[in-house]
Scaffold this active site. Structure first.
Site, short mmCIF file in Angstrom:
data_model
loop_
_atom_site.label_atom_id
_atom_site.label_comp_id
_atom_site.label_asym_id
_atom_site.label_seq_id
_atom_site.Cartn_x
_atom_site.Cartn_y
_atom_site.Cartn_z
N HIS A 235 0.80 -1.23 0.00
CA HIS A 235 0.00 0.00 0.00
C HIS A 235 0.83 1.28 0.00
O HIS A 235 0.29 2.38 -0.21
CB HIS A 235 -0.99 0.00 1.18
CG HIS A 235 -2.33 0.53 0.81
ND1 HIS A 235 -3.46 0.33 1.56
CD2 HIS A 235 -2.73 1.30 -0.25
CE1 HIS A 235 -4.49 0.94 0.98
NE2 HIS A 235 -4.07 1.53 -0.11
N ASP B 278 -10.07 -0.73 3.27
CA ASP B 278 -8.91 -1.27 3.98
C ASP B 278 -9.32 -1.73 5.37
O ASP B 278 -10.29 -1.21 5.95
CB ASP B 278 -7.87 -0.13 4.11
CG ASP B 278 -6.46 -0.61 4.33
OD1 ASP B 278 -6.25 -1.62 5.01
OD2 ASP B 278 -5.54 0.06 3.82
N HIS C 271 -7.11 -1.20 7.67
CA HIS C 271 -6.29 -0.27 8.45
C HIS C 271 -6.55 1.17 8.01
O HIS C 271 -6.96 1.40 6.88
CB HIS C 271 -4.80 -0.56 8.23
CG HIS C 271 -4.42 -2.00 8.48
ND1 HIS C 271 -4.45 -2.95 7.47
CD2 HIS C 271 -4.04 -2.64 9.60
CE1 HIS C 271 -4.08 -4.12 7.97
NE2 HIS C 271 -3.83 -3.97 9.27
N ASP D 175 -4.07 3.52 7.97
CA ASP D 175 -2.86 3.99 7.27
C ASP D 175 -2.68 5.50 7.44
O ASP D 175 -2.35 6.22 6.48
CB ASP D 175 -2.90 3.58 5.78
CG ASP D 175 -2.85 2.06 5.62
OD1 ASP D 175 -2.48 1.36 6.59
OD2 ASP D 175 -3.19 1.56 4.52
N HIS E 271 3.87 1.40 4.40
CA HIS E 271 2.51 1.19 3.85
C HIS E 271 1.45 1.67 4.84
O HIS E 271 0.27 1.72 4.48
CB HIS E 271 2.28 -0.28 3.46
CG HIS E 271 2.19 -1.25 4.60
ND1 HIS E 271 1.67 -2.52 4.46
CD2 HIS E 271 2.56 -1.15 5.91
CE1 HIS E 271 1.72 -3.15 5.61
NE2 HIS E 271 2.26 -2.35 6.51
N ASP F 165 -7.42 -2.32 -0.73
CA ASP F 165 -6.45 -3.19 -0.07
C ASP F 165 -7.07 -4.58 0.04
O ASP F 165 -8.25 -4.71 0.41
CB ASP F 165 -6.16 -2.59 1.33
CG ASP F 165 -4.98 -3.25 2.04
OD1 ASP F 165 -4.88 -4.48 2.01
OD2 ASP F 165 -4.18 -2.50 2.63
N ASP G 33 -6.81 -6.62 2.26
CA ASP G 33 -7.29 -6.92 3.62
C ASP G 33 -8.60 -6.22 3.98
O ASP G 33 -9.12 -6.41 5.08
CB ASP G 33 -6.20 -6.71 4.67
CG ASP G 33 -5.76 -5.27 4.84
OD1 ASP G 33 -6.58 -4.35 4.67
OD2 ASP G 33 -4.57 -5.06 5.18
N GLU H 116 -1.54 -4.73 -1.87
CA GLU H 116 -1.20 -5.68 -0.78
C GLU H 116 -1.37 -7.14 -1.16
O GLU H 116 -1.19 -8.01 -0.30
CB GLU H 116 -1.99 -5.36 0.52
CG GLU H 116 -1.60 -4.03 1.18
CD GLU H 116 -0.27 -4.05 1.92
OE1 GLU H 116 0.16 -5.13 2.35
OE2 GLU H 116 0.35 -2.98 2.07
N1 LIG Z 1 -1.65 -1.09 4.26
C1 LIG Z 1 -1.56 -1.84 5.32
N2 LIG Z 1 -1.73 -3.13 5.28
N3 LIG Z 1 -1.21 -1.23 6.44
C2 LIG Z 1 -0.98 -1.91 7.66
C3 LIG Z 1 -0.47 -0.98 8.68
C4 LIG Z 1 -0.36 -1.66 10.00
C5 LIG Z 1 0.10 -0.78 11.15
N4 LIG Z 1 -0.85 0.25 11.44
C6 LIG Z 1 1.45 -0.18 10.85
O1 LIG Z 1 1.56 1.01 10.71
O2 LIG Z 1 2.41 -0.90 10.74
MN LIG Z 2 -3.66 -0.49 3.56
#
Ligand SMILES: NC(=[NH2+])NCCC[C@H](N)C(=O)O
Ligand SMILES: [Mn+2]
Length: 308
Positions: free
Chosen positions: A98, A125, A127, A129, A142, A227, A229, A272
């Site tokens: 990402h 997503d 998350h 981010d 990411h 994403d 996820d 991702e």
């Molecule tokens: N794009 C994603 N999968 N992001 C996951 C981020 C997970 C976590 N918040 C981090 O900063 O490490």
């Molecule tokens: Mn993401």
């Protein structure tokens, strides 16, 4: 309406530490993304994989930040690729982790500013981010692109984000994993947060339509960043950061179908996918099917003869 889809491969996996996302563009090609789009009547131009720009010299890079110069190099190269593609058609960026959205959203923002339209961002997503380079605890970049797009401070070494998005033009949809620093920062910004609780309670349609109405009323452009996820790992296992409790396959398709019907989407990231973690290609195939839905694939036109 048939579009010219410009496929852009972004084989990045420096935004996190688990190798494999760099095989994403190849997996999308093998899973038949181009064919699915041609079958829908779109013209497809695969411009191959983007190469990252030369590594910028970053003054005293913070050792906590994983692969900062590489990520800046990718950001510059992808911004250019997406800005150029938006001048000619509909960019579909095949990631890559990402962190690629640092560049793609910047490219979309630069194009929108040049044509005098507001850019909106839909972040599908698990998350948020929303870290900055200062707040990230993992050091994985990411986890920062939404903060960059929102114009938060703390992106030293990155090109300044062109025309940062006011928070009310950003919608985080499907989120269920937010770090404490992101949580605190989100409370200070007026970003739409459609977390899984909202979706459980109200379903997909009402919150999505509300956001799309804002885009339409402003004659906005809409960049969608999908994403893997966002979807529950039971259906989409090929991702490094699995979070249970995500969208079902049908919910994800419904989002795509609403987006298609809105006619508002102007660019798309697929991010991702880690093919090394996949099971016989099922996640890659699901992502291709979701991309087909957002580009207009459906079983019947609405309303069907029976209802609606
Ligand atoms: N794009 C994603 N999968 N992001 C996951 C981020 C997970 C976590 N918040 C981090 O900063 O490490
Ligand atoms: Mn993401």
């Amino acid at each position: 309406m048939p579009k010219t889809c410009i496929l852009i491969g972004a084989p990045i996996d420096s935004g996190q530490r688990r190798p494999g996302c760099l095989m994403g563009p190849a997996a999308y090609r093998v899973a038949g993304l181009g064919r699915a789009l041609t079958d829908l009547g779109h013209a497809v131009e695969d411009r191959g994989d983007v190469a990252p720009g030369p590594l910028p010299a970053v003054a005293a890079p913070d050792p906590r930040l994983h692969a900062l110069p590489e990520t800046i190099g990718w950001t510059i190269a992808l911004k250019e690729a997406v800005e150029d593609a938006l001048g000619r058609g509909f960019p579909i960026v095949m990631g890559g982790d990402h962190s690629l959205a640092l560049g793609t959203v910047a490219g979309a923002a630069a194009h929108a500013a040049a044509v005098g339209r507001p850019l909106f961002l839909l972040w599908l997503d698990a998350h948020s981010d929303f870290h900055t380079l200062q707040t990230t605890t993992s050091g994985n970049l990411h986890g920062v692109p939404v903060a960059y797009a929102a114009g938060r401070d703390g992106f030293d070494g990155f090109p300044p984000f062109p025309a940062p998005l006011p928070p009310e033009r950003i919608c985080l949809f499907g989120i269920r994993s937010v770090d404490p620093e992101e949580h605190a920062a989100l409370l200070l910004h007026d970003i739409s947060i459609i977390d899984m609780r909202v979706i459980d309670e109200f379903g997909i349609c009402a919150p999505m339509r509300e956001f799309l109405e804002k885009v339409r009323a402003a004659n906005g452009m809409l960049h969608v960043s999908l994403d893997v996820d966002f979807v529950d790992p039971a259906h989409a296992p090929a991702v490094g950061t699995t979070v249970p409790g995500g969208a079902t396959v049908r919910e994800a398709h419904l989002v795509m179908e609403l987006l298609h019907e809105s006619g508002l989407v102007t660019s798309l990231d697929l991010v991702e996918l880690n093919p090394f973690l996949d099971e016989r290609g099922r996640t890659a195939r699901l992502m291709v099917e979701l991309a087909a839905s957002i580009m207009g694939r459906k079983v019947f036109d609405r309303p069907t003869r029976g209802f609606g």
